[in-house]
Scaffold this active site. Sequence first.
Site, mmCIF file in Angstrom:
data_model
loop_
_atom_site.group_PDB
_atom_site.id
_atom_site.type_symbol
_atom_site.label_atom_id
_atom_site.label_comp_id
_atom_site.label_asym_id
_atom_site.label_seq_id
_atom_site.Cartn_x
_atom_site.Cartn_y
_atom_site.Cartn_z
ATOM 1 N N HIS A 286 -1.548 -23.669 74.707
ATOM 2 C CA HIS A 286 -1.353 -24.693 74.094
ATOM 3 C C HIS A 286 -0.006 -24.861 73.628
ATOM 4 O O HIS A 286 0.771 -25.813 73.591
ATOM 5 C CB HIS A 286 -2.187 -25.287 72.830
ATOM 6 N N GLU B 154 -2.075 -36.027 76.929
ATOM 7 C CA GLU B 154 -1.525 -36.325 77.592
ATOM 8 C C GLU B 154 -0.749 -37.710 77.925
ATOM 9 O O GLU B 154 -0.263 -37.396 79.165
ATOM 10 C CB GLU B 154 -1.400 -34.911 78.643
ATOM 11 N N ASP C 97 -0.292 -40.468 82.295
ATOM 12 C CA ASP C 97 -0.906 -39.510 82.582
ATOM 13 C C ASP C 97 -0.823 -38.418 82.649
ATOM 14 O O ASP C 97 -0.322 -38.534 83.934
ATOM 15 C CB ASP C 97 -2.434 -39.943 82.600
ATOM 16 N N ARG D 188 11.440 -42.774 85.554
ATOM 17 C CA ARG D 188 11.080 -42.087 84.178
ATOM 18 C C ARG D 188 9.397 -41.398 85.085
ATOM 19 O O ARG D 188 9.593 -39.882 84.719
ATOM 20 C CB ARG D 188 10.835 -43.104 83.124
ATOM 21 N N ASN E 193 -2.763 -25.939 79.224
ATOM 22 C CA ASN E 193 -3.176 -25.496 78.803
ATOM 23 C C ASN E 193 -3.910 -23.762 78.317
ATOM 24 O O ASN E 193 -3.907 -23.617 78.095
ATOM 25 C CB ASN E 193 -3.732 -26.555 77.077
#
Length: 581
Positions: free
Chosen positions: A455, A483, A442, A501, A450
């Site tokens: 956005h 997200e 997350d 990652r 945002n």
Amino acid sequence: MFGGRSWGLFLHVAILVLAIFLPAQLLAASPAPGSPAQHDARHDHCVASGSSQASFQDAVRTARWECEDKSYSLVPGRTLLKFDLDPQAEQPRFLITRRTQLSRLQIQVIDSDGSRRDVSYRYDEMQPAMAGGFIKARLPALTDSSRQVIVGMDEVTSLMTLQQAYLAPGDPGDNEAGHDLLLLLAALCGMLLMPLLFNAAFYRVLREPFVLWHTALTISLMLTIIVNSGLSMHMVALSLSDLSRMTTIVFGLSVAAGGMFAHSFIEADRLNPVIRKALPWAALASLLISFAHANFPFVLRPWQSGIYYLCYLPILILYISVLVDALRRGSRAARFQLVGWLPLLGVGIIRIVSQFAPGLEPTDAMTLFYVGCVFEVLATTLGVTDRFMALKDQRDRARTEAQMLERLSERDTLTGLYNRRVLEERFAALRAEGFTTLALLDLDDFKSINDTFGHGVGDDVLRTVAKAMEPDADTIVVRMGGEEFALLLRGRNAHARAELRRTALTRIVARDVAVDRPVTASMGVIEVPIDAMPDAKFDTLYRRADVLLYEAKAAGRNKMLMERIQAFKHGHPPQPGRRAA
């Protein structure tokens, strides 16, 4: 199936063989009276012509012989050939000549004292020779005083019958070399049976028309070899008329089958549509030409042989155009066709050129034809096998992709990743395939991005994060919503690959998206081997990974918290092992 080096070697061998055989066959089309077909054969002769309505004796008595500058013509109804005999040589017993239609053959032997003996044959009363493409007629009895043999041929349909006639003491194919050739041709016919077996197996898997046309081509070439060689004498009893008709018809079948094979075999986008549409018409024309020539050989007798070859000229040009156009467009199939067709196209060119070129005797180039049959069948069989493997791979890939799409058909429209519903539906099957590590990721404080940048920038961040996750064969990446992302991994060090990652996305987002703050993520990872929880449900593991995710956030964000469920031990429940990063 057929790599670049193998293809190059095969093509070089084909070119080498053509470089040897094409000049040899063209030289064979030149007059060569000093090259007897067998020992003591008599090739030298004089020529005269006349009407087939006159008696044979009158024709011989009034003949005007041409012995030096001989000219052959099919226009006269009768052609006479005069052979002088050598008393010191073995006496001939047969007239040997090419197997083409004629209405009557008459032979007269003249002795030194002027006595004469005659024999007459209808075409079907003669016999096929063991040497392919030849016929033989027994001479009247010869004596030590016999000095000349006069041969009268009525309504001859091919110049080769006149030009290649000679006297011989025996059948030119009834010797060791002839027997070896028959064995070789029989082996070749046996070899042609193998592609038929392959085609039967291929067609069960791929219902493609080119497999059927390749079967028809192989059968027609096999029949062509049989009827053009002495093999036909040992396999079936046919009259000379039937054998001559079959020779012409099966040749037409071979040309037609070759055209239809190319029509269905060359890739759809690798041949000009106009040329492709012309191939069935060429195949039909080949059948009609061969049928008409075989069944009506005397309708336009003096010119029919020339007309026959001229009718095949447009077909020959079309087939050459097929190769040129397909190769120019990058056809892989045409490469195999090139190797297979070159010798047979060479046969066609030699036959047409020798038929009309001044100074050349007509020839059917049978040696090159037999070589061409080998090349045609081997090359097209390799081509069919290559196409079979290619189509099989395409169908296997399509089936695999269809299965994957069926399993993972719904994707997130923003990122292109799989969505949560797909993961839930396929979770058990994916675990069975070894995906036993679930990571929930997350983005930290994504709402502020945002709110600050809009956005649109937030969407750019999400798309960049999706790319940073780098899905591969051992890593399935899913956008769970907002997200939040999920990674389902298999293989060794799955948690470490998930962590790489997570840490990489900060660097990749900073590089690709214009934001003035680092974008980080927190992650919870749970590894549950199959033997620890064979019936683990998605909801159960998801809730546990979610707890680990928010514990990582509570510990300061930009962290990974990992838990591994150990395998069952006797008498003990599965034990979690925790690890933070």
